[in-house]
Structures are given as C-alpha cells and as structure tokens.
Design a protein around this motif. Structure first.
Motif, PDB file in Angstrom:
ATOM      1  N   UNK A 337      -0.557  69.564   1.777  1.00 52.77           N
ATOM      2  CA  UNK A 337      -1.204  68.294   1.433  1.00 52.77           C
ATOM      3  C   UNK A 337      -2.266  67.990   2.489  1.00 52.77           C
ATOM      4  N   UNK A 338      -3.392  67.466   2.028  1.00 52.23           N
ATOM      5  CA  UNK A 338      -4.440  67.022   2.945  1.00 52.23           C
ATOM      6  C   UNK A 338      -4.725  65.539   2.734  1.00 52.23           C
ATOM      7  N   UNK A 339      -4.828  64.790   3.827  1.00 49.77           N
ATOM      8  CA  UNK A 339      -5.283  63.398   3.778  1.00 49.77           C
ATOM      9  C   UNK A 339      -6.625  63.316   4.508  1.00 49.77           C
ATOM     10  N   UNK A 340      -7.602  62.711   3.846  1.00 53.81           N
ATOM     11  CA  UNK A 340      -8.898  62.532   4.500  1.00 53.81           C
ATOM     12  C   UNK A 340      -8.854  61.260   5.337  1.00 53.81           C
ATOM     13  N   UNK A 341      -9.130  61.411   6.623  1.00 51.05           N
ATOM     14  CA  UNK A 341      -9.093  60.267   7.534  1.00 51.05           C
ATOM     15  C   UNK A 341     -10.529  59.778   7.716  1.00 51.05           C
ATOM     16  N   UNK A 342     -10.884  58.757   6.943  1.00 56.72           N
ATOM     17  CA  UNK A 342     -12.230  58.188   7.026  1.00 56.72           C
ATOM     18  C   UNK A 342     -12.216  56.945   7.904  1.00 56.72           C
ATOM     19  N   UNK A 343     -13.349  56.698   8.569  1.00 59.15           N
ATOM     20  CA  UNK A 343     -13.531  55.424   9.269  1.00 59.15           C
ATOM     21  C   UNK A 343     -13.949  54.407   8.221  1.00 59.15           C
ATOM     22  N   UNK A 344     -12.977  53.803   7.562  1.00 60.67           N
ATOM     23  CA  UNK A 344     -13.217  52.834   6.499  1.00 60.67           C
ATOM     24  C   UNK A 344     -12.220  51.703   6.623  1.00 60.67           C
ATOM     25  N   UNK A 345     -12.652  50.525   6.161  1.00 50.93           N
ATOM     26  CA  UNK A 345     -11.810  49.350   6.236  1.00 50.93           C
ATOM     27  C   UNK A 345     -11.227  49.079   4.843  1.00 50.93           C
ATOM     28  N   UNK A 346      -9.945  49.408   4.668  1.00 55.68           N
ATOM     29  CA  UNK A 346      -9.301  49.291   3.351  1.00 55.68           C
ATOM     30  C   UNK A 346      -9.334  47.845   2.861  1.00 55.68           C
ATOM     31  N   UNK A 347      -9.088  46.892   3.776  1.00 55.44           N
ATOM     32  CA  UNK A 347      -9.027  45.496   3.349  1.00 55.44           C
ATOM     33  C   UNK A 347     -10.410  44.945   3.024  1.00 55.44           C
ATOM     34  N   UNK A 348     -11.473  45.679   3.389  1.00 48.85           N
ATOM     35  CA  UNK A 348     -12.832  45.270   3.004  1.00 48.85           C
ATOM     36  C   UNK A 348     -13.356  46.201   1.913  1.00 48.85           C
ATOM     37  N   UNK A 349     -12.473  46.620   1.000  1.00 46.19           N
ATOM     38  CA  UNK A 349     -12.901  47.452  -0.122  1.00 46.19           C
ATOM     39  C   UNK A 349     -13.368  48.841   0.296  1.00 46.19           C
ATOM     40  N   UNK A 350     -12.679  49.438   1.284  1.00 43.36           N
ATOM     41  CA  UNK A 350     -13.015  50.784   1.766  1.00 43.36           C
ATOM     42  C   UNK A 350     -14.452  50.861   2.300  1.00 43.36           C
ATOM     43  N   UNK A 351     -14.890  49.782   2.897  1.00 40.70           N
ATOM     44  CA  UNK A 351     -16.214  49.742   3.484  1.00 40.70           C
ATOM     45  C   UNK A 351     -16.272  50.700   4.682  1.00 40.70           C
ATOM     46  N   UNK A 353     -16.801  52.017   8.247  1.00 38.60           N
ATOM     47  CA  UNK A 353     -16.701  51.213   9.459  1.00 38.60           C
ATOM     48  C   UNK A 353     -17.129  52.027  10.671  1.00 38.60           C
ATOM     49  N   UNK A 354     -18.444  52.262  10.795  1.00 34.61           N
ATOM     50  CA  UNK A 354     -18.897  53.028  11.948  1.00 34.61           C
ATOM     51  C   UNK A 354     -18.629  52.266  13.232  1.00 34.61           C
ATOM     52  N   UNK A 355     -18.543  52.986  14.341  1.00 37.24           N
ATOM     53  CA  UNK A 355     -18.309  52.345  15.630  1.00 37.24           C
ATOM     54  C   UNK A 355     -17.759  53.353  16.616  1.00 37.24           C
ATOM     55  N   UNK A 356     -17.470  52.868  17.819  1.00 36.90           N
ATOM     56  CA  UNK A 356     -16.977  53.774  18.859  1.00 36.90           C
ATOM     57  C   UNK A 356     -15.462  53.936  18.769  1.00 36.90           C
ATOM     58  N   UNK A 357     -15.012  55.174  18.871  1.00 40.44           N
ATOM     59  CA  UNK A 357     -13.580  55.470  18.898  1.00 40.44           C
ATOM     60  C   UNK A 357     -13.118  55.301  20.345  1.00 40.44           C
ATOM     61  N   UNK A 358     -12.283  54.296  20.577  1.00 39.93           N
ATOM     62  CA  UNK A 358     -11.904  53.997  21.960  1.00 39.93           C
ATOM     63  C   UNK A 358     -10.666  54.774  22.398  1.00 39.93           C
ATOM     64  N   UNK A 416     -10.450  51.550  17.819  1.00 39.43           N
ATOM     65  CA  UNK A 416     -11.862  51.210  17.998  1.00 39.43           C
ATOM     66  C   UNK A 416     -12.542  50.939  16.666  1.00 39.43           C
ATOM     67  N   UNK A 417     -12.044  51.587  15.621  1.00 34.99           N
ATOM     68  CA  UNK A 417     -12.598  51.354  14.299  1.00 34.99           C
ATOM     69  C   UNK A 417     -11.458  51.552  13.303  1.00 34.99           C
ATOM     70  N   UNK A 418     -11.468  50.782  12.185  1.00 35.53           N
ATOM     71  CA  UNK A 418     -10.383  50.957  11.220  1.00 35.53           C
ATOM     72  C   UNK A 418     -10.510  52.310  10.518  1.00 35.53           C
ATOM     73  N   UNK A 419      -9.377  52.895  10.137  1.00 36.15           N
ATOM     74  CA  UNK A 419      -9.387  54.187   9.445  1.00 36.15           C
ATOM     75  C   UNK A 419      -8.419  54.134   8.269  1.00 36.15           C
ATOM     76  N   UNK A 420      -8.374  55.218   7.516  1.00 38.03           N
ATOM     77  CA  UNK A 420      -7.486  55.303   6.360  1.00 38.03           C
ATOM     78  C   UNK A 420      -6.063  55.728   6.717  1.00 38.03           C
ATOM     79  N   UNK A 421      -5.732  55.835   8.009  1.00 42.98           N
ATOM     80  CA  UNK A 421      -4.383  56.279   8.369  1.00 42.98           C
ATOM     81  C   UNK A 421      -3.323  55.372   7.735  1.00 42.98           C
ATOM     82  N   UNK A 422      -3.488  54.070   7.869  1.00 43.49           N
ATOM     83  CA  UNK A 422      -2.517  53.127   7.298  1.00 43.49           C
ATOM     84  C   UNK A 422      -2.462  53.225   5.780  1.00 43.49           C
ATOM     85  N   UNK A 423      -3.629  53.385   5.141  1.00 45.63           N
ATOM     86  CA  UNK A 423      -3.682  53.544   3.691  1.00 45.63           C
ATOM     87  C   UNK A 423      -2.867  54.760   3.241  1.00 45.63           C
TER      88      UNK A 423
END
Ligand code: MV4
Length: 593
Positions: A337-351, A353-358, A416-423
């Motif tokens: 199984x593969x999960x794509x880990x995108x820098x996206x904000x699920x609660x903002x409609x998968x917007x 979410x570029x930014x710095x990974x802290x 540092x930025x929201x991702x799809x891990x929680x999704x």
C-alpha cells in the motif's frame, strides 16, 4: 559494466532522488537540474552535479526542454530520464532529446503521441481487440451528436477531452437535456487545459474501481505485465492511496487483464515501463481507459510485490538490453500500500499548504519504505506539486499491510505545515477502507476531516498542543510531558498557566497556522501562486466561516479559498482571471458589527 556513464534526471523532488538511487547502483553518474527556488533543494544535494535552468519564472523552469537538453550537453550526460509530470509525456521533448544525440529513457515519441490522443488510443486499442470503454471512438462536434449517442447507447454518458486524461475536462451527462451543457463545458476545459477543444463520449460506468496494469516492454519484442494496482481512492482525480493486489481482482481476472495490457502495449509498439489504466465494474468487466507512457508515482507498490526495480528496467531497456525477467519469472508476493503525503490542509478542502518543514522524522522498521524529497528545514514551494513523500508498506496480506501502514503513519512526524498524515490515519481506520469499498463520499466527508484533525493533535508528543479555549485566547494551554512514577513512564497532560512570553509565542504560531488562506485579523490570502478562476463573494457580502471566497487554479488544480471566520467581505482585490502570488491579499473578512 555501466550502460551509461552519466544520466540527467529532468525532474525534482522525491522522484529525482528515487531515480538517482538506481543510477548509483548501476554505477551511473547522477546529474540534476534546478530552478532558482530549488537551488538548495534535496534533489540537488543528492546528485553528483547540478545545473541551473537559466533565468525565467521558476514555475516553468522544468518545462523548458531546450534548457534541459543544454544542461545534459554541458554535463556530458548520455541519457535523460524524465520521471513523471513535467516533460515525461511530451513527444516533442522526447524527439528533441533524440535529435540531440541523447538517449531518451522512455517510450518512442510516436507511442507517446498515440497515447496522448485519447481518441486515437481508443481506435488503436479497438483495432487490436482490446476492450475499450463502450462509446464512440470519433470525436463529437455538438450537443446534438451527444444526444444521438444517448439514443443509441442509453444514459448516463460521460464527455471527455480527447487531449485530457487524469480527470480534467470530464462531464457526466444524465439525460438528453444535459447534452449541450456537457459539450460546452468539456470543450471549454479541453481548450483551457490542453489547448485542444476535441471531446468524445463514453458510457458512464457507475462506481467503478480504478485498476491499472504495469507493463514492461524491451526493444526486442518482449512484453510482460507485473500485475495490477488499485487506485480507486482519489479526490477530484488526485490519487491518494494505491495498493496491489487490487481487492477486486482474483487470479483469473489478473490473468485476463494482464493479457489485455500486454496486447495493448504490443499494439502501440511500446518500449519501456508503461501503465494501462482501466475501469473495473461491479460486474467484473474490465475496460481500457488510457495508457500512461511514463514511470508513475505509484510504481513503488509494484516494486515491493515483485522485488523488481522498475527504474533499473527502464534504464537497461533504453540501453538496448533485453528484459531481466520473463512473464514466468514474475512472482507477486504479499500486499503493498502507498499513501501520498502531501503538504495539504484537509480541513481547508485539501488546500496546498506550502511552507517550511520545521521538524521531520520518517518511519522505519520492517516492511516500510519512504520515498521523499524533503528534509527538516526545507521549504515546500508553492510553485510545484505539494507531494513531499510517499509512504509505502509491504506485508503478507491486505489486513497486515493496513495495520503496518497505520503503525508507520503514527511514526511519521512532520511539523511546520499541515500534511495528509492525519487524513491517511483516519481513512485507514475507517470501515470502508477495511471492507475494500470505493469510499466515495467518505474521502471528502467532514467526519473524516474531523477525525484526521484529532489524530494529528494526538500525535504532538512532548510538545505543547494547540489552542486552549474555543476562541484560542486562553492563558492556559495543555502541555504533554513525560513523567516517571515508581519506575514507570507516563505521558501527562498539564493544564498550567503559561508565562506571558510562551503565550505570546504560541499565539504567533497559531496565527502562522491560520495563514493558510486566512489570518487572525481576517485577511484572506492566496497560499499559492496561480490564477483566480471564480470569485464567489462581493465587497460588503456577509459570509460564514468556511464559506467559499474564490477558486485559485495552480498546477492544473482548482483550490478553494474559504473565509477564515464569519464577517463582512472588505477590500476585495481579485476578479476572475487575476494573477495572484503566494501570500497576496484576496480580501478581508471584517468581524461583523
Ligand atoms: C470514468 C468513470 C466512469 N465512466 N469513465 C477518469 C479519470 C479518473 N481520475 C477517473 N475517471 C473516471 N472515468 C467512464 N466512462 C469514472 C471515473 C471516476 C473514477 C473512477 C475510478 C475511481 C474513482 C473515480 C472518481 C471519479 C471519476
């Protein structure tokens, strides 16, 4: 003996790094290219040498074929691997590469061209006896022609852009009253996204599984298949989870669709790694949909169950070598199984979410593979695809693989930025996924987004968790700390009053987090560079929190920008067609009087 001394990878991010790994194993030198914003990016650091793609807008650098070829010449590279996206399925670029005396690690330009036209591909496949989705092969030129096909085939139908693929320019037609609208909409989108207004019609299949077959073909007439991948879990035609074997495919069906895929590749005169995409109905019928003439994002799951390196096969095929295996040698072991880990904000409609990974820590352990293009301290740019990593697991069967994926996701720490891990954690614990359903309606549901949020917060082990009271304006924030009592370790949530400087820092952090589409003062900003497609509000409008403000198109994705809070729209600065930059003000949502 290395097949090439140096290969240039015309790509960035995780796939460039993935390809370099194989090149190294083959004793081949790794050449990177970079845009100005990628000067210090992970793929540049991973290469042996790297070349700047000249001046010009960074969003377009990797699309400038003549600069890519020029970099290959300067480096003394003998071949170019395009990865996926960018120029990977651009026949003119493949020709340019070959005309420059370089080896193109991919299929022939004519095969790319054939499969680039969905109508030409359907005609060729029908001639070869490959079952195509029922419908017309010739383009339609009006709503009336669609209505005539509706009489013949019945409804629902689907109108697709001939130059499309991957879901852009698709319109479902429920009845005769709908034909004109669907024709106009699909034509307009084809023109806009692919500069080709040609559209065609297929029977619309309800709730199918998206099942694709991996093929390998060499220059000596050998064609084999490596089983299927199930890519049914998508959102707005963006794949999110892929797995193999497909829960909808048994050994008998696998033999059948494998033979279909081999026939399809043979009929196209195909060479290199390729994918036959198809739809599988609930009745178990399988139809050819389109062929992808590139290495795909999800090739990794096939690698884990076959033990093969698909990029290595691509490189050796391009060097003229025969396939390393025959069909009889291919053994499919276990489940991946593969999960794509995108820098996206699920609660903002998968917007995006570029930014710095802290902070960044990858999972590990048995059966876990991470293909990533980022390290702690790196910036996820708003100019490119927001995928920052792929998490892939392998285990003996589907149930164990799901458990392994859930374990690995819980180990993944990205801050540092929201991702799809929680999704992904929420989806993989959902009964629809366990039951191998198509999960339509679940992926986009507020319930799943809510659960994703909970799982994201519960992870912040040893760090201050976010926002105390409902308005976020409290001086006590729960803190998770490790304590040891009588030789046993406990995690304890402390509700202590914060010192003023900590409260200040926390509020600043939270304002930063709200910056994805909105800030604490009600400013609505574009999180990425793009073009405004529609504006849903006017100055003076009253809006609710979460209400649509505008749609910004970037990277061929439509992103909904929503109101960060309830209030009144002020200072609206955009109109349909406006160009917006990252962080640019769209409007303000003033607190209601
Ligand atoms: C279809 C379809 C139903 N009937 N074509 C094409 C691109 C891909 N992203 C989805 N596509 C579809 N093409 C016909 N004739 C339904 C879809 C589709 C879909 C297919 C499988 C899994 C999820 C899907 C979500 C939306 C649309």
């Amino acid at each position: 003996m290395s097949p090439f001394s140096k290969v240039l990878v015309a790509n960035r991010g995780e796939i460039a790094i993935r390809i370099f790994r194989t090149l190294r194993e083959l004793g081949i030198g790794c050449v990177a290219i970079y845009s100005d914003v990628d000067r210090r990016a992970a793929h540049v650091r991973a290469a042996d040498e790297a070349y700047r793609l000249g001046p010009g807008p960074a969003a377009e650098s990797y699309l400038r074929g003549e600069l890519v070829v020029e970099a290959a010449r300067r480096a003394g590279a003998e071949a170019i691997h395009p990865g996926y996206g960018f120029l990977a399925e651009n026949a003119a670029f493949a020709r340019l590469v070959e005309e420059a005396g370089l080896v193109w690690i991919g299929p022939s330009p004519s095969a790319i061209e054939l499969m680039g036209s969905k109508t030409a591909a359907r005609a060729a496949m029908r001639t070869a006896g490959v079952p195509i989705i029922p419908g017309a092969v010739d383009p339609v030129r009006s709503g009336e022609e669609i209505a005539a096909l509706g009489e013949e085939l019945g409804y629902p139908l689907i109108v697709k852009a001939a130059a499309g693929g991957g879901g852009k320019g698709m319109e479902i037609v429920r009845g005769a009253a709908d034909t004109e609208r669907a024709f106009e909409a699909a034509t307009r989108q084809g023109e806009k996204y692919f500069a080709d207004p040609t559209v065609y019609v297929e029977r619309y299949l309800e709730d199918p599984r998206h099942v694709e077959v991996q093929v390998l073909a060499d220059a000596h007439g050998h064609v084999i298949h490596l089983g299927e991948r199930d890519c049914t879990i998508q959102r707005r035609h963006q794949k999110l989870v892929e797995e193999t074997p497909s829960p909808g495919v048994d050994d008998e069906l696998r033999g059948r669709i494998g033979a279909i895929a081999v026939d399809a590749a043979g009929a196209a005169g195909y060479r290199s790694a390729g994918t036959i995409e198809g739809l599988l109905t609930r009745e178990g019928e399988y139809f050819f949909m389109e062929m992808n003439t590139r290495i795909q994002v999800e090739h990794t799951v096939t690698e884990l169950v076959t033990g093969l390196d698909l990029v290595r096969e691509q490189v050796l095929i391009a060097a003229g070598e025969p396939l390393s295996v025959t069909q009889a040698d291919v053994v499919l072991r276990g489940h991946a199984i593969e999960c794509r880990i995108n820098a996206e904000d699920v609660s903002a409609g998968f917007l995006p979410a570029p930014g710095r990974i802290t902070a960044y820590e990858e999972p590990g352990g048995p059966g876990v593979r991470v293909d990533s293009g980022i390290e702690a301290g790196d910036e996820v740019s708003g100019l490119y695809d927001p995928m920052i990593a792929k998490l892939i697991v392998h285990d003996v069967d589907r149930e164990s693989a799901i458990a392994r994926m859930r374990r690995a996701l819980a180990e993944f720490r990205i801050e540092g930025t929201p991702t799809l891990v929680g999704f992904h954690r929420a989806l993989l614990e959902h009964p629809c996924f366990a039951a191998a359903g198509t999960c339509v309606g679940v992926i986009d549901s507020p319930e799943l987004a809510q659960r994703a949020e909970e799982l994201t917060q519960s992870f912040s082990h040893g760090t201050t968790s976010v926002a105390g009271g409902p308005d976020g304006a409290t001086s006590t924030a729960p803190r998770l700390v490790d304590v040891e009592v009588d030789g046993r370790s406990y995690e304890v949530r402390l509700h202590v009053t914060e010192p003023p400087w900590t409260a200040l820092a926390r509020r600043r952090r939270e304002r930063g987090a709200a910056g994805r589409g909105g800030t604490a003062d009600g400013a609505v900003v574009s999180p990425m560079q793009g073009t405004v497609l529609t504006v849903a509000v006017a100055d003076g409008d009253e809006v609710a929190a979460g209400q649509l403000v505008c749609v910004v198109e970037a990277m061929k994705m439509e992103n909904e920008i929503v109101a960060p809070r309830a209030g009144v729209v002020r200072d609206l600065t955009v109109a349909p067609g406006s160009a917006v930059g990252t962080g640019q003000l769209v409007c303000r949502v003033a607190a209601p009087a």
